[in-house]
Design a protein around this motif. Structure first.
Motif, short mmCIF file in Angstrom:
data_model
loop_
_atom_site.label_atom_id
_atom_site.label_comp_id
_atom_site.label_asym_id
_atom_site.label_seq_id
_atom_site.Cartn_x
_atom_site.Cartn_y
_atom_site.Cartn_z
N GLN A 1 2.29 -23.82 -59.38
CA GLN A 1 1.44 -22.66 -59.63
C GLN A 1 1.51 -22.22 -61.09
N ALA A 2 2.71 -22.19 -61.66
CA ALA A 2 2.85 -21.80 -63.06
C ALA A 2 2.17 -22.81 -63.98
N THR A 3 2.36 -24.08 -63.71
CA THR A 3 1.74 -25.12 -64.53
C THR A 3 0.22 -25.06 -64.43
N ARG A 4 -0.28 -24.81 -63.24
CA ARG A 4 -1.73 -24.70 -63.04
C ARG A 4 -2.30 -23.56 -63.88
N VAL B 1 0.16 -31.96 -61.89
CA VAL B 1 -0.33 -30.94 -60.95
C VAL B 1 -1.85 -31.02 -60.90
N GLN B 2 -2.42 -30.96 -59.71
CA GLN B 2 -3.87 -31.00 -59.55
C GLN B 2 -4.49 -29.67 -59.97
N VAL B 3 -5.34 -29.73 -60.98
CA VAL B 3 -6.02 -28.54 -61.48
C VAL B 3 -7.51 -28.85 -61.62
N GLU C 1 -5.10 -23.87 -66.87
CA GLU C 1 -6.34 -23.09 -66.80
C GLU C 1 -6.51 -22.24 -68.06
N ALA C 2 -5.41 -21.67 -68.56
CA ALA C 2 -5.50 -20.86 -69.77
C ALA C 2 -5.94 -21.71 -70.96
N ILE C 3 -5.40 -22.91 -71.07
CA ILE C 3 -5.77 -23.81 -72.16
C ILE C 3 -7.21 -24.30 -72.01
#
Length: 209
Positions: free
Chosen positions: A190-193, A29-31, A197-199
């Protein structure tokens, strides 16, 4: 004989068909995060996605005879694995939970646990002149914890992913599976993103040794 044939026909109609939706994830996933460095050290990754599957029926009568098994388990697991490989120097997926006390023996700096908590999915068929339009929505929640071998709990949070999609219903509502695949992929992304972000924004994980 005629009544028996009619009964069998009615039963077949009520049984309907199953149109499975199993989104396939092949790329990370693109983050976009401010710090693109990988977190150092080896981390064990345990994913429990067992709750991310359910059978769905249309909310209206148009396609009520059909069921749509929506299964995010494999797709979410792959998305998380690919994402963690982008965030940590070394990631090893494990098939059972690992206690913090076991990490040093396994030469791991920490353990990441991702758990699918809930999955809600809806389908509405909108009748058209010749064909139906299938509208789907998917909403999932997942939990994330990261524990360090020496520093205890480094991160704990809950994330959510939502997706909506529309597709041509086809001749017998089979388009619902295509719409569910698209909305499921959006929810997983969205969930993976949010997990990434949290990590990426956790100084406790960045400084864990």
């Amino acid at each position: 004989m005629r009544s028996m044939a009619l009964s069998l026909l009615t039963a077949a109609f009520l049984a309907g068909c199953q149109y499975s939706a199993e989104p396939t994830i092949t790329e990370p996933v693109q983050v976009y995060v401010s710090d693109t460095r990988k977190n150092p050290g080896k981390y064990l990754l345990y994913i429990d996605a067992s709750e991310l599957s359910r059978n769905v029926r249309a909310s209206d009568f148009t396609c009520i005879a059909h069921t749509f098994p929506v299964d995010l388990r494999a797709g979410f697991k792959t998305a998380v694995e690919l994402a963690m490989q982008q965030q940590f120097e070394t990631v090893e997926t494990v098939i059972a939970p690992v206690k913090q006390s076991e990490l040093r023996a396994r030469q791991a700096a920490g353990v990441i646990k991702v758990t699918g908590i809930t999955l809600d999915a809806e389908l509405t068929a909108v009748p058209g002149f010749l064909r139906n339009t299938m509208n789907t929505s998917v909403l999932m929640t997942a939990g994330l914890t990261v524990d360090g071998s020496a520093n205890g709990r480094l991160l704990g949070t809950t994330v959510q992913g939502a997706g909506k999609a529309q597709a041509d219903g086809g001749m017998a509502c089979e388009g619902g599976s295509r719409a569910f695949n698209a909305s499921s992929e959006a929810a997983i992304a969205q969930a993976t993103r949010q997990i990434v972000e949290a990590i990426a924004n956790s100084p406790e994980i960045r400084n864990n040794r």
